[in-house]
Design an enzyme around this catalytic site. Sequence first.
Site, mmCIF file in Angstrom:
data_model
loop_
_atom_site.group_PDB
_atom_site.id
_atom_site.type_symbol
_atom_site.label_atom_id
_atom_site.label_comp_id
_atom_site.label_asym_id
_atom_site.label_seq_id
_atom_site.Cartn_x
_atom_site.Cartn_y
_atom_site.Cartn_z
ATOM 1 N N GLY A 172 0.763 -1.313 0.167
ATOM 2 C CA GLY A 172 -0.017 -0.260 0.381
ATOM 3 C C GLY A 172 0.686 1.308 -0.423
ATOM 4 O O GLY A 172 0.456 2.506 0.439
ATOM 5 N N ASP A 174 1.744 4.877 -1.274
ATOM 6 C CA ASP A 174 1.529 5.754 -1.935
ATOM 7 C C ASP A 174 1.707 6.854 -1.789
ATOM 8 O O ASP A 174 3.081 7.422 -1.412
ATOM 9 C CB ASP A 174 0.029 5.981 -1.439
ATOM 10 N N ASP A 328 12.034 3.102 -19.385
ATOM 11 C CA ASP A 328 12.520 1.859 -19.443
ATOM 12 C C ASP A 328 13.013 1.032 -20.932
ATOM 13 O O ASP A 328 12.691 1.170 -21.682
ATOM 14 C CB ASP A 328 11.595 0.987 -18.772
ATOM 15 N N GLU A 357 17.462 4.037 -19.747
ATOM 16 C CA GLU A 357 17.595 2.994 -19.390
ATOM 17 C C GLU A 357 18.371 1.654 -19.855
ATOM 18 O O GLU A 357 18.311 1.200 -21.649
ATOM 19 C CB GLU A 357 16.853 2.169 -18.621
ATOM 20 N N ASP A 424 16.781 -3.508 -9.485
ATOM 21 C CA ASP A 424 16.361 -4.989 -10.271
ATOM 22 C C ASP A 424 17.380 -5.641 -10.131
ATOM 23 O O ASP A 424 17.930 -6.508 -10.853
ATOM 24 C CB ASP A 424 16.306 -3.962 -11.785
ATOM 25 N N ASP A 468 15.729 -9.113 -6.722
ATOM 26 C CA ASP A 468 14.047 -8.906 -6.865
ATOM 27 C C ASP A 468 13.572 -10.251 -6.855
ATOM 28 O O ASP A 468 13.623 -11.125 -7.409
ATOM 29 C CB ASP A 468 13.704 -8.702 -8.294
#
Lengths: 562, 562
Positions: A172, A174, A328, A357, A424, A468
């Site tokens: 959650g 935010d 990305d 990236e 990553d 990850d």
Amino acid sequence: MIKEAIYHRPKNNFAYGYDEKTIHIRLRTKKNDIDEVKLIHGDPYDWNGSKWSHERNIMMKSGSDELFDYWFIAVQPPYRRLRYGFELKAKDETMFFGEKGFLSSQPEDDIAFYFCIPFLNKADIFNAPAWVKDTIWYQIFPERFANGDESINPKGTLPWGSAEPTPTNFFGGDFQGIIDRIDYLKDLGITGIYFTPIFKAYSNHKYDTIDYMEIDPQFGDKAAFKRLVETCHAKGIKVMLDAVFNHSGYYLPQFQDVLENGKDSKYKDWFHINEFPIETEPKPNYDTFAFVPTMPKLNTENEEVKGYLLKVASYWIEEFNIDGWRLDVANEIDHSFWREFRKTVKAANPDVYILGEIWHDSMPWLQGDQFDAVMNYPFTSATIDYFAKGTINAEHFSNIINRVIHAYPEHVNAVQFNLLDSHDTPRILTLCNGNKDRVKLLLLFQMSFTGTPCIYYGNEISMSGGADPGCRKCMEWDESKQDKDMYSFVQQLITYRKHNNAFGNSGDFSFIETNNEKNYVVYKKSNANETLLFILNNSAKSIDGEFAFNGTIQSSENFWNA
Amino acid sequence: MIKEAIYHRPKNNFAYGYDEKTIHIRLRTKKNDIDEVKLIHGDPYDWNGSKWSHERNIMMKSGSDELFDYWFIAVQPPYRRLRYGFELKAKDETMFFGEKGFLSSQPEDDIAFYFCIPFLNKADIFNAPAWVKDTIWYQIFPERFANGDESINPKGTLPWGSAEPTPTNFFGGDFQGIIDRIDYLKDLGITGIYFTPIFKAYSNHKYDTIDYMEIDPQFGDKAAFKRLVETCHAKGIKVMLDAVFNHSGYYLPQFQDVLENGKDSKYKDWFHINEFPIETEPKPNYDTFAFVPTMPKLNTENEEVKGYLLKVASYWIEEFNIDGWRLDVANEIDHSFWREFRKTVKAANPDVYILGEIWHDSMPWLQGDQFDAVMNYPFTSATIDYFAKGTINAEHFSNIINRVIHAYPEHVNAVQFNLLDSHDTPRILTLCNGNKDRVKLLLLFQMSFTGTPCIYYGNEISMSGGADPGCRKCMEWDESKQDKDMYSFVQQLITYRKHNNAFGNSGDFSFIETNNEKNYVVYKKSNANETLLFILNNSAKSIDGEFAFNGTIQSSENFWNA
């Protein structure tokens, strides 16, 4: 003289317009093979009868890697046009090197022999926003930084930090959470935040976009995002968003339409569908990111797609005043798209930073027409290998770092995005096997190196985590569990970088000594006013030693007593 | 193994998208140093557990120059993504070469070691018009080709051919003259004409434009130009015009306005005026072509100038259906302008050929986003030095030609503009000291080489002439003074090129033998169906000799008995 080792070609990292008046020239030669290099240079049209008028200046050796020496000079051609070649001396041998190869005597009547920078056109000069080189970045993975509004928690949200992160769970995080913690970041000293994606998406990482024009509801609404940007700006913090334009998410309505209507879909050319009907197994029969069926590759050559994505690019700048776009999987999109992207972005606001990236050599994207910088993974891997893993020795480390420095123009290096870890990769503390001294060396090197450093959220309080999803833990807000010493260390480094010009991008980086046996490196950052000397002991013991340095030490700092 | 000599970097002549499916990879190594090179390649995302899935294929040696061997392979990655490296063998040594350098064992779990072509995007693939590679060009300097309408002779026009050309005299060449002689050109066999400038200008060469939207009245009006283009097209001849966009003429009204109104001129930003008042002596205090005061450099970064020139670019395509733009002093204009120029031109007609005048290495302009080709002066100088001047030997010649071939991608080479001389250089007959046999060798080599050959008007009838203005004589129309033998020779070469696929761009060029002592070269052009063998004796005597060739000679031609 090993002629075959000598390399130069204009219009890349070897020769480029540095500013409106200055051209930088570099030459590569075999390591320890050449004693002196001079640049022979002049205006192509400046002749004295049948003799070409030219000057000759000594180049400086700017660094070496495993195989090569690099030579450098800056010149300011009065008419912004340059023909040039190199005079090389090795022992008793003198050779002249130009575009047409090698000669033992210098041609004075044939400029075709020489290399050429035809004209220093302003429009072609690489030009990143001025603010970037002084920025200290902080990367936030929004789902995991802070939960400030439980009313918008996604379904199944777990209590903050109550579980290990998995590919699918939610805690959650935010925008309100970030706003609530802005003073924490201000206090740390960071001046820019890179947010991983915030647009409406399916997953917790949000790299599978459903709507590029909407905020993901778990983070808040557009009003909340506006408050977040304004809050950051009020604290002197820039905001960079993640543009995931290589592929959409599976639930992008346009892709859903293609799934539903097949070749009759009006969106069928938005993607690269290799055959109908669409299949996802064993491998998708449409182009995707990697082989991930839920990430269909967008067709950025399609005019509608291009129009849509370029509108996205300008919308978040014009309406929300963001300061940067991180792109990305930037390398898999066509250059043509990125050139239009740059024009669109810079038209909306020339001060927006464009960061690609790309994990490999990125010179084709850094010519001034596409990106301002790339994520500097070659820096990352060398730094991690030396300080964290100890898999390379001091000399090898300096070889790679010198290679990294010479792979791009100087003004590109100044705005490169130097990360040590990210969402990553494993976190640095984990890469260092929990050894915080090593983490500190990593951070010191990163903060004092050319480019702009980025701290992955939580590293400043010694959060750990493997690959990850392990690196995506909830930020630790329980102060008793925060590493205050590490926080102070990072804070101090940032303060140093801000208050000592030469610590950051106003200092030129060069190695002074690398010692494999004792495992330390010495380097300096210097400008016209000061020289900072860095001695990094990468061994487990204290070291007594000497190294050669001309000058008077005016003051010294031991970062370990911070 | 000399590691320092080994060079590769993607996204230029060393690695490029050849078509929508194919990537070409080249490697450079020290001459005669490496016995075998294999390409290791795979999709970056195709893994088998922790092992990267990849293939390995032998590369062929595609040529050598003085210092280096070049290796080549074409691959078709199934997902259009490619990571790759090289396995090199020399005697007992094996090394692996990738973006990060050299290793003695192959990394199978770390693709960061390898080079990368991230994605073969169609938009980025170099793509010249299909017709170009089969074109035989003919260059016309309009003032000197034929006078077909004496009513529009400029003031002081001299009778045709009555005087030697000077920098300022006029003979009244015009469009009607060309139209009248079109069957002469058709008969010769040429299929494209490159016209030096035809727009309203002051000089006889018209490189000092007064109005880019008007035909120079000495050549005719727009109706006459339309007739000329239509006549050419009816005869299967393409029309290429000269775009002189780097600088205007002194009498361009906008420059005159600046001269008159100084810093108050609304056109002051159309040029690069370094200070007011404007001065032309001793050197102009505004940027010019070279230091020529009558050729002020246009500011192609100015939006109005850009808009004007891009309108010119599309106007002559849309209204007159021209087929090509040759770009004068193309290298001194910003890349940014040329990218917009290409978009404008290709939007008007994707089949228009864009040819830059660049005398040096032009890779930065030939990436697919700017030009289709450049004038191939490195080819010119090598060919002239060997066949015309005899200043280099056979081996040196083949070294330079191999270097020229490897300097650009294959599909660029196929559309390069291969000239032997022009309005800017002495004519080939003069360069050959009047030796017509040498002229024939030059023409044979040019016509059988990769790229598109261009004949400078009058060479086909053995016109002579030294450097400008000598090379700009009036075309000789008195048949008794035309060299009919040379005409037939050129005509025959053109016929061969048209009727034997391998003679032109459907054949791959490679040297078979170069003999310095006897002064000859042997090369072949071959494709899947046929191999043509060329034996060029560059000495003054006939030669007996042998050379190694596997195959059966099916027929032979002696071009000297044509």
